[in-house]
Design an enzyme around this catalytic site. Sequence first.
Site, PDB file in Angstrom:
ATOM      1  N   LYS A 241     -15.239   0.402   4.320  1.00  0.00           N
ATOM      2  CA  LYS A 241     -14.362   1.402   3.699  1.00  0.00           C
ATOM      3  C   LYS A 241     -15.214   2.531   3.132  1.00  0.00           C
ATOM      4  O   LYS A 241     -16.390   2.312   2.778  1.00  0.00           O
ATOM      5  CB  LYS A 241     -13.524   0.749   2.590  1.00  0.00           C
ATOM      6  CG  LYS A 241     -12.821  -0.544   3.019  1.00  0.00           C
ATOM      7  CD  LYS A 241     -11.476  -0.322   3.673  1.00  0.00           C
ATOM      8  CE  LYS A 241     -10.914  -1.515   4.400  1.00  0.00           C
ATOM      9  NZ  LYS A 241     -10.629  -2.702   3.618  1.00  0.00           N
TER      10      LYS A 241
ATOM     11  N   TYR B 196      -1.825  -0.361  11.031  1.00  0.00           N
ATOM     12  CA  TYR B 196      -1.981  -1.061   9.746  1.00  0.00           C
ATOM     13  C   TYR B 196      -0.793  -0.742   8.839  1.00  0.00           C
ATOM     14  O   TYR B 196      -0.141  -1.641   8.296  1.00  0.00           O
ATOM     15  CB  TYR B 196      -3.295  -0.655   9.061  1.00  0.00           C
ATOM     16  CG  TYR B 196      -3.319  -0.978   7.572  1.00  0.00           C
ATOM     17  CD1 TYR B 196      -3.365  -2.303   7.122  1.00  0.00           C
ATOM     18  CD2 TYR B 196      -3.252   0.034   6.605  1.00  0.00           C
ATOM     19  CE1 TYR B 196      -3.353  -2.607   5.759  1.00  0.00           C
ATOM     20  CE2 TYR B 196      -3.239  -0.258   5.251  1.00  0.00           C
ATOM     21  CZ  TYR B 196      -3.290  -1.583   4.838  1.00  0.00           C
ATOM     22  OH  TYR B 196      -3.268  -1.878   3.492  1.00  0.00           O
TER      23      TYR B 196
ATOM     24  N   THR C 271       0.816  -1.214   0.000  1.00  0.00           N
ATOM     25  CA  THR C 271       0.000   0.000   0.000  1.00  0.00           C
ATOM     26  C   THR C 271       0.852   1.268   0.000  1.00  0.00           C
ATOM     27  O   THR C 271       1.988   1.261   0.496  1.00  0.00           O
ATOM     28  CB  THR C 271      -0.902  -0.008   1.256  1.00  0.00           C
ATOM     29  OG1 THR C 271      -1.521   1.269   1.404  1.00  0.00           O
ATOM     30  CG2 THR C 271      -0.112  -0.281   2.534  1.00  0.00           C
ATOM     31  N   ASP C 272       0.256   2.360  -0.488  1.00  0.00           N
ATOM     32  CA  ASP C 272       0.950   3.655  -0.428  1.00  0.00           C
ATOM     33  C   ASP C 272       0.992   4.208   1.000  1.00  0.00           C
ATOM     34  O   ASP C 272       1.728   5.164   1.279  1.00  0.00           O
ATOM     35  CB  ASP C 272       0.273   4.668  -1.379  1.00  0.00           C
ATOM     36  CG  ASP C 272      -1.189   4.948  -1.050  1.00  0.00           C
ATOM     37  OD1 ASP C 272      -1.742   4.310  -0.125  1.00  0.00           O
ATOM     38  OD2 ASP C 272      -1.800   5.801  -1.721  1.00  0.00           O
ATOM     39  N   GLU C 273       0.212   3.590   1.923  1.00  0.00           N
ATOM     40  CA  GLU C 273       0.177   4.118   3.299  1.00  0.00           C
ATOM     41  C   GLU C 273       1.506   3.955   4.025  1.00  0.00           C
ATOM     42  O   GLU C 273       1.735   4.590   5.047  1.00  0.00           O
ATOM     43  CB  GLU C 273      -0.935   3.431   4.109  1.00  0.00           C
ATOM     44  CG  GLU C 273      -2.293   3.669   3.508  1.00  0.00           C
ATOM     45  CD  GLU C 273      -3.442   3.559   4.493  1.00  0.00           C
ATOM     46  OE1 GLU C 273      -3.215   3.481   5.701  1.00  0.00           O
ATOM     47  OE2 GLU C 273      -4.589   3.574   4.004  1.00  0.00           O
TER      48      GLU C 273
ATOM     49  N   LYS D  35       2.180  -3.228   7.329  1.00  0.00           N
ATOM     50  CA  LYS D  35       2.452  -3.420   5.894  1.00  0.00           C
ATOM     51  C   LYS D  35       3.912  -3.027   5.597  1.00  0.00           C
ATOM     52  O   LYS D  35       4.578  -3.673   4.792  1.00  0.00           O
ATOM     53  CB  LYS D  35       1.489  -2.595   5.035  1.00  0.00           C
ATOM     54  CG  LYS D  35       0.042  -3.070   5.047  1.00  0.00           C
ATOM     55  CD  LYS D  35      -0.166  -4.468   4.502  1.00  0.00           C
ATOM     56  CE  LYS D  35      -0.010  -4.590   3.011  1.00  0.00           C
ATOM     57  NZ  LYS D  35      -0.401  -5.933   2.503  1.00  0.00           N
TER      58      LYS D  35
END
Length: 336
Positions: A189, A150, A123-125, A154
């Site tokens: 979401k 989270y 993910t970009d997070e 990741k």
Amino acid sequence: MKLLVTGGAGFIGSNFVLYWMKNHPEDQVINFDKLTYAGNLENLKEVENNPNYTFVHGDICDSGTVDKAMEGVDIVVHFAAETHVDRSITGPAVFINTNVMGTQVLLDAAAKHKVKRFHHVSTDEVFGSLELEDSSKFNERTSYNPRSPYAASKAGSDHLVRAYHVTYGLPITITNCSNNFGPYMFPEKLIPLAITNVLEDKKIPIYGDGLYVRDWLYVEDHCRAIDLVLSKGKVGETYLVGGMTALAPNIEIAKKILKLLGKDESSIEFVKDRPGHDRKYDVDWSRIKNELGWEPLYSFDEWLEKTVNWYKENRAWWGRIKSGAYKAYYEKQYGG
Ligand code: NAD
Ligand code: DAU
């Protein structure tokens, strides 16, 4: 070719299994999924009787089941994860267990069975947060700065995947993708929550000032990006995948959904903000465009409308979710 898809009963995983079986009908696909609250075999009805499709009910943290499933596998596409940021704030332990420890169990089995490719879906997070007025974007050289449990889990899994490449020579690739939307997205979401709430005559809960920005990408574009990385991507490398940078804040997304469903803005309710809420994500996907020829094909507005229609036409799918165990989560998160 034999693919092991982990988390293939979830939102992106099931879209990927359907996409892969349509575009590579000669391949065998094993869907390995624990069926947590987010896993749903209903998503895969179209392929359940296909002789090239097998479902294995298993936990990626369980090395015995993983080892058995890995026999004869050529390619692993690893989606399985705990994925909802709000749940990671109220209960981080399962995120570390599944996303970090589970990934390590899979990596060990993949190395032992000498798979030809281990593709990790991330993910970009992991890159943290941009300021609203910041015109820079995340790219493959951006430093990691995860800000939720989270995102940290990741990030941990990304580091492990790269470490297995360097240390054990495991042939890996990674994609870090922005926010997906489309059919079969669990209604916790923002986009499916907003659509289904409006369809139930409820309000759309908007965190804080609503001026938080995500880089929305239609799920099939993401599946196509993974396909290209598997066929043309360079082993050991990472590719960032993002949307058409509509950069509309959450409040605008909510208004678009209300307009599509013929409701006015009184259906928006501002609620308590998410702790540590990341202000903005924006992904520079020029590397995957220049090197592999990928770019998003689906415009946000057009595919938001199609997604709204999908939820209108598939009330039974999300109705069962919203009336089951998810109801208790919703009441705890949003106060009834
Ligand atoms: P999801 O929550 O819809 O589905 C997750 C799936 O993983 C479910 O089917 C669940 O049963 C399965 N799973 C969970 N724990 C497991 C375990 N221990 N063993 C086996 N299976 C398990 O998730 P999603 O939104 O489809 O995300 C898939 C992947 O893509 C994740 O790795 C996520 O981090 C990543 N990602 C998601 C987005 C997004 O916008 N949703 C964006 C970028 C990256
Ligand atoms: O960026 C990719 C990530 O996108 C994935 O890695 C995650 O798995 C996925 O869940 C998603 O994370 P976000 O936190 O960005 O998605 P979510 O849909 O939870 O929230 C999107 C935005 O909407 C965010 O700014 C928070 C806000 N929001 C969300 C909910 C659930 C609200 O305002 N109200 C809500 O009720």
